[in-house]
Design a protein around this motif. Structure first.
Motif, PDB file in Angstrom:
ATOM      1  N   THR A 143       0.858  -1.191   0.000  1.00  0.00           N
ATOM      2  CA  THR A 143       0.000   0.000   0.000  1.00  0.00           C
ATOM      3  C   THR A 143       0.891   1.238   0.000  1.00  0.00           C
ATOM      4  OG1 THR A 143      -1.885   1.077   1.077  1.00  0.00           O
ATOM      5  CG2 THR A 143      -0.193   0.174   2.556  1.00  0.00           C
ATOM      6  N   ALA A 186      -9.924  -3.373   4.159  1.00  0.00           N
ATOM      7  CA  ALA A 186      -8.614  -3.873   3.746  1.00  0.00           C
ATOM      8  C   ALA A 186      -7.589  -2.732   3.713  1.00  0.00           C
ATOM      9  CB  ALA A 186      -8.684  -4.577   2.391  1.00  0.00           C
ATOM     10  N   ASP A 234      -9.060  -4.430   8.522  1.00  0.00           N
ATOM     11  CA  ASP A 234      -8.231  -5.378   7.767  1.00  0.00           C
ATOM     12  C   ASP A 234      -8.361  -6.743   8.438  1.00  0.00           C
ATOM     13  OD1 ASP A 234      -5.854  -5.013   5.544  1.00  0.00           O
ATOM     14  OD2 ASP A 234      -5.491  -6.753   6.831  1.00  0.00           O
ATOM     15  N   ASN A 244      -7.935  -3.111  -4.082  1.00  0.00           N
ATOM     16  CA  ASN A 244      -6.820  -4.060  -4.180  1.00  0.00           C
ATOM     17  C   ASN A 244      -6.925  -5.212  -3.190  1.00  0.00           C
ATOM     18  OD1 ASN A 244      -5.443  -2.444  -6.244  1.00  0.00           O
ATOM     19  ND2 ASN A 244      -5.294  -0.945  -4.594  1.00  0.00           N
TER      20      ASN A 244
END
Ligand SMILES: C[S@@+](CC[C@H](N)C(=O)[O-])C[C@H]1O[C@@H](n2cnc3c(N)ncnc32)[C@H](O)[C@@H]1O
Length: 292
Positions: free
Chosen positions: A75, A111, A143, A217
């Motif tokens: 990320t 996430a 997450d 993603n």
């Protein structure tokens, strides 16, 4: 260290059951690389010995570590830039107008990995929308990985991490040096509420109706039935006039046709179909790309 095919299949199945992430046999090398350090930490001389230990019933702590090790947590701040530009230019101003009676706004970064995505949103809101300081703004970040949530909650980033995507002016304004690292200021940190949430679980913790969802993603790691299941839940949580952002390689097309892809400024996002049909397009600067 290498894994027998049988032991790799065991790991593959474990990861799939607990996270819905699909590895597949071509990821055997990845499992070998990522699990090697865990195996050493456990004092195992080989990966196969490690998997034997993993197979012992009730070894849930170790299984959770394996699942976490097999996630990809890549990320960066303001990743892909366009979604954040659209938030700033169009979406948040529009929502401020629409929610002015309730004075409340809810945004979810699902996430969120180590936190760069929700903190990017928090900085953007702080920087450009001082009016929201008198509002009830909920910025929720979740997450699967407990370790990621813990890191994100700390809000401490390495030099390499702040070098990726974060404008220098934001580094100066919103971070302080802590040894070799950078600590995000508490006025930004406290805007984000971090929770552990497995998107593939049957039941999710209670979430409020959401105005904007970043689900970027992560769908790429799942098979179509899991994507459908997740988007079905997202659909019920997103407010009818809300906005869903997916990653650049992800789509709802052929997965959940209740959503349609729209352009907002120079980014692409997804909205619930009926809203797109009934809302005026021009003033919103929103154009439906997919028509039914
Ligand atoms: C590649 S990162 C994406 C981070 C961020 N959204 C971005 O786009 O920069 C993928 C994240 O999805 C998380 N993840 C994987 N499976 C998940 C699941 N079943 N439920 C929730 N999060 C999951 C991983 O832990 C990882 O942090």
């Amino acid at each position: 260290m290498s894994l027998t095919l049988e032991n790799f299949d065991y790991v593959d199945e474990l990861v799939r059951q607990q996270s819905a992430i699909v590895l597949g046999r071509d990821k055997r090398y990845l499992a070998e690389t990522r699990l090697a350090s865990l195996a050493r930490e456990e004092g195992c001389e080989s990966l196969n010995e490690f998997v034997t230990r993993l197979r012992v019933p009730h070894n849930n702590g170790l299984r959770a570590k394996v699942v976490e090790a097999m996630t990809t947590n890549e990320t960066l701040f303001f990743r892909d830039s366009h979604p954040f530009e659209s938030l700033r230019q169009t979406i948040v101003p529009k929502l401020i107008e629409r929610r002015s009676a309730q004075r409340s706004l809810s945004i979810w970064s699902a996430a969120c990995s180590s936190g760069q995505e929700p903190y990017s949103i928090a900085m953007l809101l702080h920087e450009h929308f001082p009016v929201l300081q008198g509002w009830n703004v909920r910025l929720i970040a979740t997450d699967l990985c407990a370790g990621m949530i813990e890191r994100a909650r700390l809000g401490r980033f390495r030099q390499l991490e702040v070098n990726r995507g974060l404008p220098a002016a934001y580094l100066v304004k919103y971070f302080q040096r802590e040894g070799l690292d950078w600590q995000i200021n508490s006025n930004v940190r406290r805007l984000v509420q971090f929770l552990q949430l497995n998107l593939a679980a049957d039941n999710w913790p209670a979430l409020p109706p959401l105005d904007v969802i970043f689900l970027r993603n992560v769908l790429i790691y799942f098979e179509v039935p899991t994507r459908k299941q997740i988007l079905g839940k997202i659909r019920r949580l997103l407010r009818p006039d809300g906005y869903l952002f997916l990653g650049g390689a992800e789509t709802t097309f052929h997965v959940d046709d209740a959503f349609e892809c729209v352009s907002v400024d120079s980014s692409k996002c997804f909205r619930l179909r009926d809203v797109c049909r009934t809302e005026p397009r021009q003033p919103d600067n929103i154009h439906c790309l997919v028509t039914s």
